[in-house]
Design an enzyme around this catalytic site. Structure first.
Site, short mmCIF file in Angstrom:
data_model
loop_
_atom_site.label_atom_id
_atom_site.label_comp_id
_atom_site.label_asym_id
_atom_site.label_seq_id
_atom_site.Cartn_x
_atom_site.Cartn_y
_atom_site.Cartn_z
CG PHE B 136 -2.36 -0.18 1.10
CD1 PHE B 136 -2.78 -1.02 0.12
CD2 PHE B 136 -3.29 0.54 1.62
CE1 PHE B 136 -4.25 -1.38 -0.06
CE2 PHE B 136 -4.54 0.44 1.23
CZ PHE B 136 -5.17 -0.57 0.49
CD GLN B 256 -6.24 9.78 3.45
OE1 GLN B 256 -6.96 8.76 3.74
NE2 GLN B 256 -4.93 9.78 3.73
CG HIS B 258 -9.38 7.30 -1.52
ND1 HIS B 258 -8.78 6.78 -2.50
CD2 HIS B 258 -8.79 6.38 -0.58
CE1 HIS B 258 -8.19 5.55 -2.55
NE2 HIS B 258 -8.42 5.35 -1.41
CG LEU B 268 -12.86 3.81 -1.39
CD1 LEU B 268 -11.66 5.04 -1.66
CD2 LEU B 268 -12.61 3.27 0.03
CD GLU B 271 -3.38 3.54 -0.96
OE1 GLU B 271 -3.97 4.37 -0.18
OE2 GLU B 271 -1.97 3.41 -0.51
NE ARG B 302 -5.31 5.92 0.90
CZ ARG B 302 -6.21 5.29 1.90
NH1 ARG B 302 -6.89 5.89 2.56
NH2 ARG B 302 -6.41 4.10 1.47
CG HIS B 369 -11.28 8.18 2.01
ND1 HIS B 369 -12.35 7.32 1.79
CD2 HIS B 369 -10.36 7.39 2.44
CE1 HIS B 369 -11.80 6.06 1.95
NE2 HIS B 369 -10.66 6.20 2.49
NE ARG B 413 -7.38 6.81 6.95
CZ ARG B 413 -7.69 5.97 6.08
NH1 ARG B 413 -6.98 4.88 6.34
NH2 ARG B 413 -8.60 6.29 5.27
#
Lengths: 141, 613, 113, 240
Positions: B136, B256, B258, B268, B271, B302, B369, B413
């Site tokens: 990730f 955040q 996304h 969404l 990721e 992100r 997000h 995050r």
């Protein structure tokens, strides 16, 4: 369920069956049940007639030669045929030997269902012909 | 579930003034997402009387939508240890995260994930039978060297699997659940939180829950933005309750975005799509991330990727007729891999764009997000406040999950850390409640309190007839729908991926105007039971409070850090701004500062360095 | 209502009996019709293996009763209001007992004659 | 765009007079075609209709088909409004609450019976002792057996389209709960599959299923509860 609809929990429940779409499977399933119940009723009726014959109240020919008798026989055989055909399909689905009980979609589809109904209709027609015209398949005239 | 949830058949209660049902519990948990359920499980198993109060059925909570996975340095695929995880998280937070909290979370992660596995989470597996992990963004081995593979995944339905598993465990444990109860306000007596007042949605009746500890797990508030990946229930109800109680929110400027929300809709696309090898391309077909993060490209953190996308679109390299989106390309991946590892996002793409990612790239755009900020807590989940420069915990009040700011995410995050956050701190808060002296935890029976007059006034105001009590100049056509739409649009325009003084400042009068509108907002639906319009009115009030906190904090922080990108202050300023910002709404709007905890307990601290990927 | 869970056979066994009897009858019926076809057509008919025919038919009769008992019982369970269900099941078992008694009587009478 | 919606407003004076059972009524609603955009879902349309009439009640949350809040009967079929494209539906679009559960208001039903059956199915894995240093091992093949079972979102589309569930919502577990039961029975980590199967051997919980298959055809996530139930019935014999 009925207990839940009525009484102190009084709240409406949508169960208007004519507003709900039933898929081919559901139609075969309910027809299987109806034909089964009919067969049970025919079994009771048949048994009563058999008693009457055994006691000498009526003759076998009174049943086989009269129109109501013939209709009863037709109903029994036709229900039996349907129950047998839809039962066969049901068993195939239940015991299809594939891994994870994955049954080919075809057996659930309208195709298989139409086949059941088609064979039943043809079979019933033949039975009716045999019963009411007599000696349909080369029997004695 | 318990009898208490079966309240729908009650005859609707008529206006609520005096009818107030009271309940007594040891611990009250507000919100039944992953964090709330994890805490409830621990407490219920320890024999506490737990009430789980949620405005939806637990399995509707937004944890269900988390896709990619949960980070833990299990090292099942490549060498890993929690210290590297900690480094990545500190760096990802742009050094705003509290290092003791991050240390605790990363250290706990392997155990927590194995515990989830033990509870029944159906993790994807490796050939040797261990939990499958995928790479990730922002993950590294050896403190920033090579890419690590740290995210434990259940295909791309990790959140769903975790939420349902925790719900099942709670069913077995016998936790009492009050589903479809909307929490309105905390009850506070002598500086101590003693319970809360909630509205039973099905009947419109008010309930008072008394408890020795109240645990807020109410999730995020992504609904303050027009384009978001959040559920419509994510309206920051817990945050606003805390603000109304005179307690602060922390770091609310950090939202955040996304990178990969479905363009135009917001849903969404995990990721995980990039973790499994997906690439972002602009209208020229370039995989442009190499220009922004030469080393890790599409797997940069992100905030970096979102800014890159916004920049590409800004420079006219967006795709489509309006050049307003970017494409996420998975077509070079094996079709089987997509079907096995990314079935959920393929579903979403097929449903909402009609595009099969096996054949065509998915149109994407950054979408709000996650809220890095929230209710400030310490490492035990205790809510912290500040008076005269002194920070101390509020007696009886805890916060966990997205609504809390521990802070482990700092200014940004990392993907896979939010599921970890909710479970780790869900358990930590429960453990702390259990470790308190016994007499604090035994059930008292305080008399039912009269409802807070301010609360009653709000309820009555929303319900009042449209013609009464409204000043003549007010707009009588106003509705909760248009109010929410205007608020979201305003935030989207003025407080989005990039911000500057002018746009932020221009938003302030709009916010004040919205506050005025809220005073005259009326609900047209007169019903008591399932009056969802009234619930939305309360939600609007909460969203406004959250938006206010966001805007004030964003205005104040004159630097760019993590997800907070100021055009007018493009650099990070550790001299002035390596601090948390506290926002108070009561008794009047105030901003205060709180130092960042730079000192971990067992390892050496990571001093701030420039953050490049 | 709860004691209904104890009526014979329980769900697991009724499933097995239902499947077993269905498979048997599925095969038996066509075979039976085929074997006694001449008799159905009114011809003079002597079965080649009367013992086999008797045995298989008796098994079929027994399975038919089991099959229809389970089937009808399920129909009653499904559509009969819960408060009348114990009574309905009792009535149904009475009907079945009468039928079995009657058939036994007819069969013995037939065999003796 | 034309809608025909079954309404129920329990607090309306008329509803109080006629009694709950007779208080549902049909209402035609029209949505300006100019507001209908390509790719719009039924939920989007419902939200617009709610702007016309704020008393129109329905649940929704995630709006992307993973939370399971917004099951309703659309043109005779149980579906999730948030992933039902408007373009697919023939007009007038007929909306009703899902069948078989008590209606609370308009399209909102009381889910208590449904969730009670889920709890009754004991869907909680029991993996024995916890070892913090090592996860339970599970081969990819064993894990693959859970595919198609664990993805259920508990929207109740299946159970409320099942006639057996209509007649016995208080005793028949219904397809959703049985899917969950199978999900733990077949999990290689569970230590008590036999007890679970044995617990389902009465005539009601599992064996009310007659293979009608309405569940499989109405699952919005494409799962096959009917298959799971077949497996359970067979496992009762193969695993004891």
């Amino acid at each position: 369920m009925r207990d839940l609809i009525g009484g102190r929990h009084a709240r409406p429940v949508h169960l208007a069956l004519y507003k709900i779409r039933f898929y081919p499977n559901a139609l075969v399933s309910i027809s299987h049940r109806i034909s089964g119940s009919l067969l049970a009723i025919c079994l009771i009726f048949g048994l009563m007639l058999l008693n009457a014959v055994a006691l000498g109240w009526i003759n076998t020919s009174d049943i086989t030669q009269s129109v109501p008798g013939k209709l009863l026989i037709l109903l029994t055989l036709s229900s039996l045929l349907f129950h047998w055909l839809s039962g066969l399909r049901h068993l195939i689905i239940d015991w299809w030997p594939a891994k994870d009980h994955q049954v080919p979609q075809a057996w659930f589809s309208g195709w298989a269902v139409s086949l059941v109904f088609f064979l039943w209709a043809v079979g019933t027609l033949l039975l009716a012909l045999a019963l009411f015209t007599g000696g349909f398949v080369g029997g004695p005239s | 579930m318990t009898d208490n949830t079966n309240t729908g058949h009650n005859t609707p209660a008529h206006p609520t003034n005096s009818s107030l049902t009271t309940h007594q519990f040891d611990v009250l948990i507000v919100g039944a997402g992953g964090a709330g359920l994890r805490a409830a499980l621990e407490l219920q198993r320890a024999g506490k009387q737990v009430a789980l109060v949620s405005k939806v059925y637990p399995t509707r909570s937004h944890t269900v939508a988390a896709q990619g996975g949960i980070n833990a340095a299990l090292g099942n695929i490549s060498e890993d240890n929690w210290h590297w995880h900690m480094f990545d998280t500190v760096k990802g937070s742009d050094y705003l995260g509290d290092q003791d909290a991050i240390e605790f979370m990363c250290q706990q992660a392997p155990r927590i994930v194995r515990e989830l596995e033990h509870f029944g989470v159906p993790f994807s597996r490796l050939d040797d039978g261990k939990i499958y992990q995928r790479p990730f963004g922002g993950q590294s081995q050896h403190f920033g060297q090579s890419q690590a593979t740290r995210t434990c995944a259940v295909a791309d339905r990790t959140g769903h699997a975790i939420l349902h598993t925790l719900y099942q465990q709670n069913l077995a444990a016998g936790t009492q659940t009050f589903s479809e109860f909307f929490s309105l306000d905390l009850l506070i007596e002598d500086q101590q939180v003693t319970g809360l007042v909630a509205l039973e949605i099905a009947t419109g009746q008010l309930h008072q829950f008394n408890a020795n500890a109240v645990l807020l797990a109410t999730g995020g508030a992504g609904q303050i933005y027009r384009t978001n990946t959040n559920a419509s229930i994510n309206t920051g109800d817990g945050l606003a309750m805390v603000l109304r109680a005179g307690l602060p929110l922390m770091d609310m400027e950090f939202w955040q975005f996304h990178p990969t929300g479905v363009a135009g809709r917001g849903m969404l696309i995990s990721e995980a799509a990039r973790g499994e090898g997906g690439l972002l391309r602009n209208s020229l077909g370039e995989a442009f991330m190499v220009n922004y993060a030469p080393k890790v490209k599409d797997l940069a953190s992100r905030d970096v990727v979102s800014r890159a996308i916004a920049t590409e679109i800004h420079h006219g390299r967006g795709c489509g007729p309006n050049k307003d989106y970017i494409e996420l390309d998975l077509t070079h991946l094996d079709a089987e891999l997509i079907k096995q590892k990314l079935p959920g996002i393929r579903d979403i793409s097929l449903t909402f764009t009609g595009i099969d990612p096996i054949e065509q790239p998915i149109p994407i755009h950054p979408s709000c997000h996650y809220m890095m900020g929230g209710i400030p807590t310490n490492i035990h989940g205790q809510v912290m406040t500040q008076t005269n420069g002194e920070n101390y915990p509020v007696a009886g009040l805890y916060a966990i999950g997205e609504c809390a700011c521990v802070s482990v995410h700092g200014a940004n995050r990392l993907g896979g850390n939010s599921l970890l956050d909710i479970v780790v701190f869900g358990k930590a808060a429960a453990d702390h409640i259990l470790s308190r002296p016994a007499e604090v935890c035994t059930t008292k029976t305080p008399a039912p309190k009269a409802i807070n007059p301010a609360l009653l006034k709000r309820m009555q105001a929303f319900q009042a007839s449209r013609d009464t009590e409204i000043p003549n100049d007010a707009n009588n056509d106003d509705s909760v729908v248009s109010f929410k739409r205007d608020l979201q649009q305003m935030m989207q325009r003025h407080c989005g991926v990039f911000r500057d003084q002018a746009t932020l400042a221009a938003a302030k009068p709009m916010l004040e105007q919205l506050a005025q509108r809220l005073k005259t907002l009326r609900v047209q639906d007169p019903a008591q039971g399932f009056n969802l319009e009234r619930i939305q009115a309360f939600e609007c009030e909460n969203l406004l409070a959250v938006a206010w906190a966001t805007l004030e904090s964003a205005l104040a922080r004159t630097e760019s850090r993590g997800a907070h990108a100021r055009d007018d202050y493009p650099e990070r300023d550790d001299q002035a701004w390596l601090v948390h910002l506290l926002f108070f709404m009561q008794p009047h709007i105030t901003l205060k500062q709180k130092p960042v905890q730079m000192q971990p307990k067992t390892v050496a601290p990571f001093p701030p360095i420039k953050r490049v990927y | 209502m709860r004691n209904l869970a104890k009526i014979w056979p329980n769900g697991k066994w009724s499933y097995a009996w239902q499947q077993l009897s269905a498979v048997y009858l599925l095969v038996f019926l066509p075979w039976f019709v085929w074997t006694i076809w001449p008799a159905l057509m009114g011809l003079d008919y002597q079965p080649a293996q009367p013992g086999l025919l008797w045995l298989t038919s008796l098994i079929a009769l027994a399975l038919l009763f089991i099959h229809s008992w389970i089937g009808l019982r399920d129909v009653v369970i499904d559509y009969c209001p819960a408060r009348h269900l114990p009574m309905a099941i009792r009535a149904l078992s009475l009907v079945f007992m009468l039928m079995i008694f009657n058939i036994t009587l007819l069969l013995t009478r037939w065999l003796l004659l | 765009m034309l809608f025909n919606i079954q309404r129920y407003q329990p607090e309306a004076a008329s509803a109080q007079q006629v009694g709950a059972q007779n208080a549902t009524y049909w209402q035609e609603m029209t949505l300006d075609d100019a507001l209908v955009k390509p790719g719009m879902m039924l939920l989007d349309a419902l939200k617009l209709l709610r702007e016309q009439d704020p008393t129109l009640s329905f649940r929704s949350s995630c709006q992307e088909g993973v939370c399971g809040s917004d099951a309703m009967q659309v043109n005779g079929r149980n579906r999730l409004s948030c992933i039902t494209p408007l373009a697919e539906l023939s007009q007038p679009i007929e909306l009703m609450p899902v069948p078989g559960l008590p209606i609370l208001r308009d399209l909102i039903v009381d889910m208590t019976l449904f969730f009670d059956r889920y709890a009754q199915a004991n869907p909680t894995l029991n993996a024995g002792k916890f070892n913090p240093d090592q996860e339970h091992l599970q081969s990819p093949a064993d894990r693959a057996k859970l595919d198609g079972l664990y993805e259920c979102i508990l929207c109740a589309c299946c159970s409320t389209s099942c006639p057996s569930f209509w007649w016995h919502p208080d005793q028949f577990l219904g397809p959703a709960a049985l899917l969950a039961a199978e999900r733990v029975v077949i999990d290689s980590r569970d230590i008590q599959p036999k007890q679970r199967l044995e617990a389902l051997s009465d005539p009601y919980q599992l064996h009310r299923c007659r293979g009608i298959q309405q569940c499989t055809t109405s699952c919005p996530k494409g799962l096959d509860p009917s298959r799971a139930i077949r497996q359970l019935k067979h496992q009762q014999w193969t695993q004891s």
